[in-house]
Write a protein that holds these residues in place. Sequence first.
Motif, PDB file in Angstrom:
ATOM      1  N   ALA A  76       0.830  -1.196   0.000  1.00 44.28           N
ATOM      2  CA  ALA A  76       0.000   0.000   0.000  1.00 44.28           C
ATOM      3  C   ALA A  76       0.870   1.254   0.000  1.00 44.28           C
ATOM      4  O   ALA A  76       0.508   2.272  -0.595  1.00 44.28           O
ATOM      5  CB  ALA A  76      -0.934  -0.002   1.211  1.00 44.28           C
ATOM      6  N   ASP A  77       2.008   1.192   0.655  1.00 47.86           N
ATOM      7  CA  ASP A  77       2.942   2.314   0.663  1.00 47.86           C
ATOM      8  C   ASP A  77       3.379   2.651  -0.759  1.00 47.86           C
ATOM      9  O   ASP A  77       3.476   3.821  -1.145  1.00 47.86           O
ATOM     10  CB  ASP A  77       4.150   1.956   1.525  1.00 47.86           C
ATOM     11  N   VAL A  78       3.593   1.602  -1.542  1.00 51.38           N
ATOM     12  CA  VAL A  78       3.956   1.816  -2.941  1.00 51.38           C
ATOM     13  C   VAL A  78       2.759   2.366  -3.721  1.00 51.38           C
ATOM     14  O   VAL A  78       2.883   3.328  -4.487  1.00 51.38           O
ATOM     15  CB  VAL A  78       4.464   0.506  -3.580  1.00 51.38           C
ATOM     16  N   ALA A  79       1.580   1.753  -3.510  1.00 49.30           N
ATOM     17  CA  ALA A  79       0.405   2.129  -4.306  1.00 49.30           C
ATOM     18  C   ALA A  79      -0.024   3.570  -4.069  1.00 49.30           C
ATOM     19  O   ALA A  79      -0.517   4.233  -4.995  1.00 49.30           O
ATOM     20  CB  ALA A  79      -0.744   1.189  -3.981  1.00 49.30           C
ATOM     21  N   TYR A  80       0.188   4.072  -2.860  1.00 42.02           N
ATOM     22  CA  TYR A  80      -0.279   5.414  -2.535  1.00 42.02           C
ATOM     23  C   TYR A  80       0.849   6.440  -2.448  1.00 42.02           C
ATOM     24  O   TYR A  80       0.716   7.562  -2.949  1.00 42.02           O
ATOM     25  CB  TYR A  80      -1.016   5.389  -1.190  1.00 42.02           C
ATOM     26  N   LEU A  81       1.949   6.094  -1.779  1.00 41.32           N
ATOM     27  CA  LEU A  81       2.966   7.092  -1.438  1.00 41.32           C
ATOM     28  C   LEU A  81       4.198   7.033  -2.331  1.00 41.32           C
ATOM     29  O   LEU A  81       5.016   7.962  -2.313  1.00 41.32           O
ATOM     30  CB  LEU A  81       3.393   6.909   0.025  1.00 41.32           C
ATOM     31  N   LYS A  82       4.357   5.968  -3.087  1.00 42.54           N
ATOM     32  CA  LYS A  82       5.506   5.832  -3.991  1.00 42.54           C
ATOM     33  C   LYS A  82       5.028   5.310  -5.341  1.00 42.54           C
ATOM     34  O   LYS A  82       5.545   4.343  -5.898  1.00 42.54           O
ATOM     35  CB  LYS A  82       6.548   4.877  -3.399  1.00 42.54           C
ATOM     36  N   SER A  83       3.987   5.942  -5.835  1.00 43.87           N
ATOM     37  CA  SER A  83       3.346   5.429  -7.054  1.00 43.87           C
ATOM     38  C   SER A  83       4.271   5.471  -8.262  1.00 43.87           C
ATOM     39  O   SER A  83       4.016   4.796  -9.269  1.00 43.87           O
ATOM     40  CB  SER A  83       2.074   6.227  -7.350  1.00 43.87           C
ATOM     41  N   HIS A  84       5.377   6.247  -8.176  1.00 45.56           N
ATOM     42  CA  HIS A  84       6.324   6.263  -9.288  1.00 45.56           C
ATOM     43  C   HIS A  84       7.022   4.919  -9.473  1.00 45.56           C
ATOM     44  O   HIS A  84       7.602   4.649 -10.539  1.00 45.56           O
ATOM     45  CB  HIS A  84       7.380   7.352  -9.063  1.00 45.56           C
TER      46      HIS A  84
END
Length: 787
Positions: free
Chosen positions: A606-614
């Motif tokens: 979720a950290d990737v999906a929301y906060l590190k979407s790049h």
Amino acid sequence: MTTEPKPSDGSLIGASVARQEDPRLVSGRGRFTDDLRLPGMLYAQFVRSRVAHGTVTSLDLAPVLEVPGVVAAYSADDLKLVDITARLDRPVSEFVPTGMPVLARDRVRYAGEPLAVVVARDPYAAEDGVEAAKVEYDLRQPVTSAAQALAPEATLVHDEAPANTLLDVSMFATEGIDEVFAEAGHVVTVNTSTGRQNALPLETRGAVAEWDDRDRQLSLTTSSQVPHQVRTVAAACLGMDESAVRVIVPDMGGGFGLKCVVGREEIVTAAAALRLRRPVKWTEDRKDALTASFLGREQHYDARAAFSAEGRLLALDADIVCDMGAYSCYPFTAGIEPMMASSEMPSVYRLPAYRVRARAVTTNKAPSAPYRGVSRPQYVQVVERLFERAARELGMDAVELRRRNLITEFPYTGVNNVTYDPGSYLESLNLCEQTMRDEGWYELRERAAAEGRHLGIGYSCFSERTGYGSKAFAQRKMEVVPGFDISEVRMDVSGALVVTTGTMSHGQSHETTFAQIAASELGLELSRVRVHQGDTNRVTYGWGTYASRSVSIGGSAVRRAARQLGEKLCAIAAARWDVPVAEVELGRAAVRHRADGAQLTFAELADVAYLKSHLLPPELEPGLSETASFDVSTDGTFSNATHGTVVELHPGTGQVEILRYVCVEDCGVAINPRVVDGQTRGGIAQGVAGALFERITYDDQGEPSATSFMDYKVPTALETPEVSVHHLETPCAFTETGAKGVGEGGTIGAPAAVLNAVNDALTPTGVELDSTPVTPETVARALEHAS
């Protein structure tokens, strides 16, 4: 005692986990419509007709405005609201649509019909204002029974409905059926009536409406099973876009079908709030709930069945008349009860030939709405009485006669053009009877007879079509065709889950069972799943809760959405590891690499999906939210059950005491067996109520007999039997979870089982009873006849 399946794989599906709702509800922290308090709130009550049928010659609200505390009073002419009209796409020879005015104008059609609304600063001033209204009528002869409605030269309740008939359909007339009856070895008949009942939810109806200038939206909080339908009708009646209306349902204390139709009072409450630009609350008092709310159940059947000398059911012929009161309900219309009975009356039995005529008759009574079971308690009672009567005429055991005729090969397409999915019809009957024999009730019945006591054993077998999809509703030719449901499953940055659903819990434990479905699919702890329901701003569209559809349809949508979310989580993990998706799998709150066992937790993903979407691959969008819909593409799913009961009849008082009650039910995969038990036991209590206690009658002037609990007899815990529930499990192939619906089954089977047990106990008297409720007076007279 409960016999329940146990999950063997650690899944939450099939586990009797504690209800998530209970800590809030049992500690008094539930939030119901009447709990809502808003700044500047006003209170509404309704001026209601005191006559059952008449023309309104004068409605004077001027004295109302002189009552201290009254702020406003509105009639139909003041509010100018569009009528609520439910339609079927049928020729006028079969169905007559009748508009239900939101407030009655020139004509009243039942005692209690709303004529005007009074809005005041407190509830007491609103009641005083209601009493101050002056209404004069030109009285018309009321129509107080179906027989009176159908009589030649009867007064018309609606001028556009000749013969006071709103629906008249003849269906499934098998060619040559008359010859089958003429040549049959045995023909038995049943002429039966069932009493008019109130669904009697603990929480009466109510609404709180408020206009929000910032959102330019009317917010309507109401106790409803169908919030999206309320939004649709409110917007239409008020002449607003649907997006300008928000319907919210908080905790709800029961519905049982009464609240799955759109009521007039909630629309008027919204109109008053819109006009005054102040919050307005209406709470139905118990007298209005008993007399002027939606009612149900009053039906009459003339039925006959043909049997061979070997006990094979050959043909069934029925004439059904349903007293639907003054108006069609929205969206189901007055056709809901007669068409349900027509299409499903063959139930669990093989039937070669079938003919049925069904009518919905209008009378000067409060209108009918679907009530838990919707005609099935009635037609099951009729069919089971026919089997009991045939068994006596054939000199056979009634249970054995049922065995010879139960459907045992599936899928089975009946003479009613309905295809039944696999069930355990024979197995449930065998287990129920064996339980009764193992417990010694047959021996006790014989000993009791020798002692001069009157014990009886009764059974009922039935199926319950659940999970009606759009195909099933479309067959009724409804203008509004319910069916699908939509769910969104959204994971936040912490890895917790929010599930939204278009169904609406009013005691069925959706917060628990829907969370179990989503948590099982994703490997989450149950405590990390929250379920949101009952808010038209949060759910795109939903058809609500009725017809035992929530888990089978709404739960299937939840599982589909959760599965899609799981696939996205796996895709993100595969991208982070730079491996094909086939090399990863869902674990417990994580995605696991199949080869080396490495894990990425949902929170990390979720950290990737929301906060590190790049870091996401280009084919994946940011965020973790998936939406799915589900509709049953078949004729529906069919739960089934057998009920067995033992009663003792007491001479002198005529009391019917239920000594034992056994239910063997099969609802497919039981998501939470303890919840299923609760649904079953509650349904049986309502079925017992219909069999022995509850009935609303009317005098010649159309006045209802039951205006309080002094007059309306409701079983208490003392009269409600302890119920043993045994589970069988035939997974459904047409739903995502294998579950079928179960919400109405207890109510469907109970009246027939109790009535058959009463008749078994009456065997020495030669008296047979076919109608319900069975009253102490009737039983006492029968027992006196024996002596």
